[in-house]
Design a protein around this motif. Structure first.
Motif, PDB file in Angstrom:
ATOM      1  N   GLU A  55      -9.054   3.096   7.605  1.00  0.00           N
ATOM      2  CA  GLU A  55      -7.665   3.675   7.735  1.00  0.00           C
ATOM      3  C   GLU A  55      -7.107   3.396   9.267  1.00  0.00           C
ATOM      4  N   THR A  56      -5.786   3.279   9.381  1.00  0.00           N
ATOM      5  CA  THR A  56      -4.589   3.791   8.784  1.00  0.00           C
ATOM      6  C   THR A  56      -3.823   2.591   8.550  1.00  0.00           C
ATOM      7  N   LYS A  57      -3.443   1.818   9.362  1.00  0.00           N
ATOM      8  CA  LYS A  57      -2.310   0.846   9.680  1.00  0.00           C
ATOM      9  C   LYS A  57      -2.503  -0.327   8.617  1.00  0.00           C
ATOM     10  N   GLY A  58      -3.406  -0.580   8.273  1.00  0.00           N
ATOM     11  CA  GLY A  58      -3.914  -1.776   7.212  1.00  0.00           C
ATOM     12  C   GLY A  58      -3.676  -1.196   6.071  1.00  0.00           C
ATOM     13  N   ILE A  59      -3.712  -0.199   5.612  1.00  0.00           N
ATOM     14  CA  ILE A  59      -3.751   0.636   4.121  1.00  0.00           C
ATOM     15  C   ILE A  59      -2.552  -0.415   3.243  1.00  0.00           C
ATOM     16  N   PRO A  60      -1.332  -0.126   3.683  1.00  0.00           N
ATOM     17  CA  PRO A  60      -0.528  -0.688   2.599  1.00  0.00           C
ATOM     18  C   PRO A  60      -0.544  -2.327   2.469  1.00  0.00           C
ATOM     19  N   LEU A  61      -0.819  -2.901   3.258  1.00  0.00           N
ATOM     20  CA  LEU A  61      -1.137  -4.309   3.185  1.00  0.00           C
ATOM     21  C   LEU A  61      -2.416  -4.612   2.169  1.00  0.00           C
ATOM     22  N   ALA A  62      -3.609  -3.495   2.559  1.00  0.00           N
ATOM     23  CA  ALA A  62      -4.743  -3.689   1.600  1.00  0.00           C
ATOM     24  C   ALA A  62      -4.413  -3.215   0.300  1.00  0.00           C
ATOM     25  N   VAL A  63      -3.404  -2.308   0.075  1.00  0.00           N
ATOM     26  CA  VAL A  63      -3.089  -2.031  -1.162  1.00  0.00           C
ATOM     27  C   VAL A  63      -2.553  -3.086  -2.066  1.00  0.00           C
ATOM     28  N   MET A  64      -1.646  -3.946  -1.252  1.00  0.00           N
ATOM     29  CA  MET A  64      -0.843  -5.178  -1.836  1.00  0.00           C
ATOM     30  C   MET A  64      -1.703  -6.373  -2.090  1.00  0.00           C
ATOM     31  N   VAL A  65      -2.801  -6.434  -1.292  1.00  0.00           N
ATOM     32  CA  VAL A  65      -3.984  -7.386  -1.698  1.00  0.00           C
ATOM     33  C   VAL A  65      -4.587  -7.005  -2.945  1.00  0.00           C
ATOM     34  N   ALA A  85       2.170   6.962  -1.529  1.00  0.00           N
ATOM     35  CA  ALA A  85       3.314   6.969  -0.878  1.00  0.00           C
ATOM     36  C   ALA A  85       4.032   5.692  -0.832  1.00  0.00           C
ATOM     37  N   VAL A  86       3.083   4.689  -0.612  1.00  0.00           N
ATOM     38  CA  VAL A  86       3.480   3.250  -0.618  1.00  0.00           C
ATOM     39  C   VAL A  86       4.217   3.033  -1.871  1.00  0.00           C
ATOM     40  N   MET A  87       3.647   3.528  -3.051  1.00  0.00           N
ATOM     41  CA  MET A  87       4.426   3.130  -4.308  1.00  0.00           C
ATOM     42  C   MET A  87       5.630   3.805  -4.415  1.00  0.00           C
ATOM     43  N   VAL A  88       5.655   5.169  -4.048  1.00  0.00           N
ATOM     44  CA  VAL A  88       6.825   5.999  -4.166  1.00  0.00           C
ATOM     45  C   VAL A  88       8.028   5.434  -3.421  1.00  0.00           C
ATOM     46  N   ALA A  89       7.687   4.654  -2.005  1.00  0.00           N
ATOM     47  CA  ALA A  89       8.874   3.982  -1.415  1.00  0.00           C
ATOM     48  C   ALA A  89       9.168   2.882  -1.863  1.00  0.00           C
ATOM     49  N   ARG A  90       8.036   2.127  -2.593  1.00  0.00           N
ATOM     50  CA  ARG A  90       8.640   0.962  -3.304  1.00  0.00           C
ATOM     51  C   ARG A  90       9.454   1.228  -4.281  1.00  0.00           C
ATOM     52  N   ALA A  91       9.302   2.314  -5.270  1.00  0.00           N
ATOM     53  CA  ALA A  91      10.159   2.566  -6.191  1.00  0.00           C
ATOM     54  C   ALA A  91      11.443   3.122  -5.818  1.00  0.00           C
ATOM     55  N   PHE A  92      11.607   3.842  -4.788  1.00  0.00           N
ATOM     56  CA  PHE A  92      12.963   4.352  -3.974  1.00  0.00           C
ATOM     57  C   PHE A  92      13.488   2.888  -3.367  1.00  0.00           C
ATOM     58  N   ASN A  93      12.808   1.993  -2.809  1.00  0.00           N
ATOM     59  CA  ASN A  93      13.125   1.122  -1.820  1.00  0.00           C
ATOM     60  C   ASN A  93      13.667   1.730  -0.690  1.00  0.00           C
ATOM     61  N   LYS A  94      12.804   2.420  -0.137  1.00  0.00           N
ATOM     62  CA  LYS A  94      12.992   3.166   1.106  1.00  0.00           C
ATOM     63  C   LYS A  94      11.636   2.929   1.919  1.00  0.00           C
ATOM     64  N   PRO A  95      12.022   3.048   3.439  1.00  0.00           N
ATOM     65  CA  PRO A  95      11.097   2.807   4.230  1.00  0.00           C
ATOM     66  C   PRO A  95       9.736   3.988   4.146  1.00  0.00           C
ATOM     67  N   LEU A  96       8.481   3.654   4.376  1.00  0.00           N
ATOM     68  CA  LEU A  96       7.590   4.705   4.528  1.00  0.00           C
ATOM     69  C   LEU A  96       7.184   4.863   5.994  1.00  0.00           C
ATOM     70  N   VAL A  97       6.814   6.190   6.198  1.00  0.00           N
ATOM     71  CA  VAL A  97       6.143   6.594   7.495  1.00  0.00           C
ATOM     72  C   VAL A  97       5.039   7.273   7.243  1.00  0.00           C
ATOM     73  N   ILE A  98       4.210   7.019   8.023  1.00  0.00           N
ATOM     74  CA  ILE A  98       2.934   8.084   7.915  1.00  0.00           C
ATOM     75  C   ILE A  98       2.590   8.608   9.357  1.00  0.00           C
ATOM     76  N   ALA A  99       2.529   9.857   9.185  1.00  0.00           N
ATOM     77  CA  ALA A  99       1.789  10.513  10.335  1.00  0.00           C
ATOM     78  C   ALA A  99       0.632  10.440  10.614  1.00  0.00           C
ATOM     79  N   ARG A 100       0.014  10.529  11.818  1.00  0.00           N
ATOM     80  CA  ARG A 100      -1.297  10.321  12.137  1.00  0.00           C
ATOM     81  C   ARG A 100      -2.024  11.639  12.512  1.00  0.00           C
ATOM     82  N   ARG A 101      -3.333  11.596  12.455  1.00  0.00           N
ATOM     83  CA  ARG A 101      -4.022  12.782  12.805  1.00  0.00           C
ATOM     84  C   ARG A 101      -4.217  12.747  14.252  1.00  0.00           C
ATOM     85  N   ASP A 102      -4.083  11.727  14.809  1.00  0.00           N
ATOM     86  CA  ASP A 102      -4.262  11.564  16.470  1.00  0.00           C
ATOM     87  C   ASP A 102      -3.071  10.860  16.789  1.00  0.00           C
ATOM     88  N   SER A 103      -3.127  10.439  18.224  1.00  0.00           N
ATOM     89  CA  SER A 103      -1.910   9.800  18.722  1.00  0.00           C
ATOM     90  C   SER A 103      -2.382   8.278  19.258  1.00  0.00           C
TER      91      SER A 103
END
Lengths: 287, 287
Positions: free
Chosen positions: A154-164, B161-179
């Motif tokens: 996790e986390t930022k590489g996940i969308p790329l890995a999903v698509m691979v 969420a990646v696949m929902v974003a794909r079906a909508f063709n809208k950007p995905l945003v991911i909140a993190r548990r840390d900064s």
């Protein structure tokens, strides 16, 4: 009944309506493209369209020719009783390089520079359209490694890995930075990040990877290679085999890295603090 | 040149070879299906195939008819100078319900039970094939909300969420548990998980969502709704608007939850400890 079965059968294909050839072509293409690398028996299409095998074969020849002509991927035929056709979403040569050049242009936008010499990449990393295409390029480059599983952390590489994983049609496995109770028994390792020297933990559910599985590691960014090395150790702990490591961006320095068998789509040479130029170069295919 | 431009132009389409209609159909379908919800001007296809607009229009009518006939999605035409065609990967009715039933069968496998009354779902959550289809079902159900962004929180809900974003063709945003330092300035909130009562932190990069953006929240699992409520507060902090929340699985209890405007694809009623039966039911479409 598997999802693909039900998916394919619950169109109106069974109604035995004779549809025009061009309409069959459209449906056939959609079904193939929707399921990259899935071996679809000819009988499926026979049942779906209510057509004879000879007709379906002719149709598929036409699909193959069109894909070749327009460089949209490859339609592979597997002969025999267990045979069928399989769509492989190849991306290579000029087409791959044009995509890499477009992503390079985006990565070089000056407002991506974040204090500390980092570049903001999340919007690109989370762009499914770009990640789909880069996933197909990575699949094409690692195809001869024949992975059984695609592993990332996790986390930022996940969308790329999903698509691979999509391009290979192989299961995705995601290592966590902590152990979650909802995943059952797990294996954890500690590893040292090569760049900061900090000790970190990575966890993988025991049932995620069976012994002797061939694993391709995918990550978004590699500096010293500590994370990739940690993932490799995790795979070895589970008696798996690492068949390669693919990353989106690897830094030019340090060199060598903690692992040597990796390929990146881009090399990051750093940011010129005066000119604000981001130096990042694609690793091109031969054209 | 955008990725889609270069993608579409670097086939051999410009060579002005006259290709057979069936071959054009294959390429057209592939290009449309590869870019769900993207408005593609008719002129693209004219240039790509070297054909007149009238021919391209006829071809597209044929694609539309086939998609309707086989329930493969919808081809929408937008008239006018800025017009074109757009493929919408609708999944509804019987087709959606069959997919949900297949996933239900997998979710009910007895060896998914983990001590503590949890069920192991990662293999399904990370299965791109299933997530693509569930993403399309969610898109279809939330289509009238017109989201600009799809938001989730790491980790297990990301592939969905990646696949929902794909079906909508809208950007995905991911909140993190840390900064993370590599993401620039960020907004963090503390929230209480509804089930365990623990205080947790969620962080979102400031530049991820512009003011007044319409945000659809996606997550894999909802118990009390604390995480969804936290995500909602994060959106409000960024002056965005939450247009809905879609989750894969919501528990039947507690009820009501901390947020009321949500929809789930499945309702989880718990595990019968004696019979080892996992009670989980799809929320079906009308057929």
């Amino acid at each position: 009944m598997s999802v693909i079965n039900s998916y394919m059968m619950n169109g109106k294909g069974n109604s035995m309506d004779k549809v025009r050839r061009v309409e069959r072509m459209v449906a056939m293409t959609k079904l193939l493209v929707d399921s990259p690398q899935k071996l679809i028996p000819l009988n499926y299409f026979c049942d779906f369209f209510g057509m004879a095998k000879s007709t379906v074969s002719e149709d598929l020849t036409c699909v193959r020719q069109s894909m070749e002509h327009f460089q949209l991927g490859t339609l592979e035929t597997v002969a025999g009783v267990a045979g069928g056709v399989r769509f492989i979403p190849h991306r290579k040569g000029t087409q791959a390089n044009d995509i890499l050049r477009d992503v390079q242009t985006r990565l070089m936008e000056p407002d991506r520079i974040i204090p500390g010499g980092f570049i903001y990449m999340s919007d690109i990393l989370y762009d499914w359209h770009v990640m789909t295409r880069l996933g197909e390029i990575i699949m094409t480059r690692f195809m001869d490694r024949n992975p059984d599983y695609i592993l990332t952390v996790e986390t930022k590489g996940i969308p790329l890995a999903v698509m691979v994983a999509r391009a290979f049609n192989k299961p995705l496995v995601i290592a966590r930075r902590d152990s979650k109770v909802t995943e059952g028994s797990a294996i954890s390792i500690n590893y040292v990040t090569g760049s900061s020297g900090r000790i970190q933990t990575m966890t993988l559910t025991k049932r995620a990877i069976p012994p002797n599985a061939r694993v391709l590691i995918i990550d978004d960014f590699m500096k010293a290679g500590g994370t990739a090395k940690g993932l490799k150790e995790l795979v070895l702990e589970m008696s798996g085999v690492v068949v390669g490591t693919g990353v989106l961006v690897a830094t030019a320095e340090p060199n060598p890295k903690l692992i040597d068998d990796y390929e990146s789509l881009f090399t990051f040479y750093g940011i010129d603090e005066n000119t604000k130029k981001i130096n990042i170069e694609p690793v091109f295919d031969e054209e």
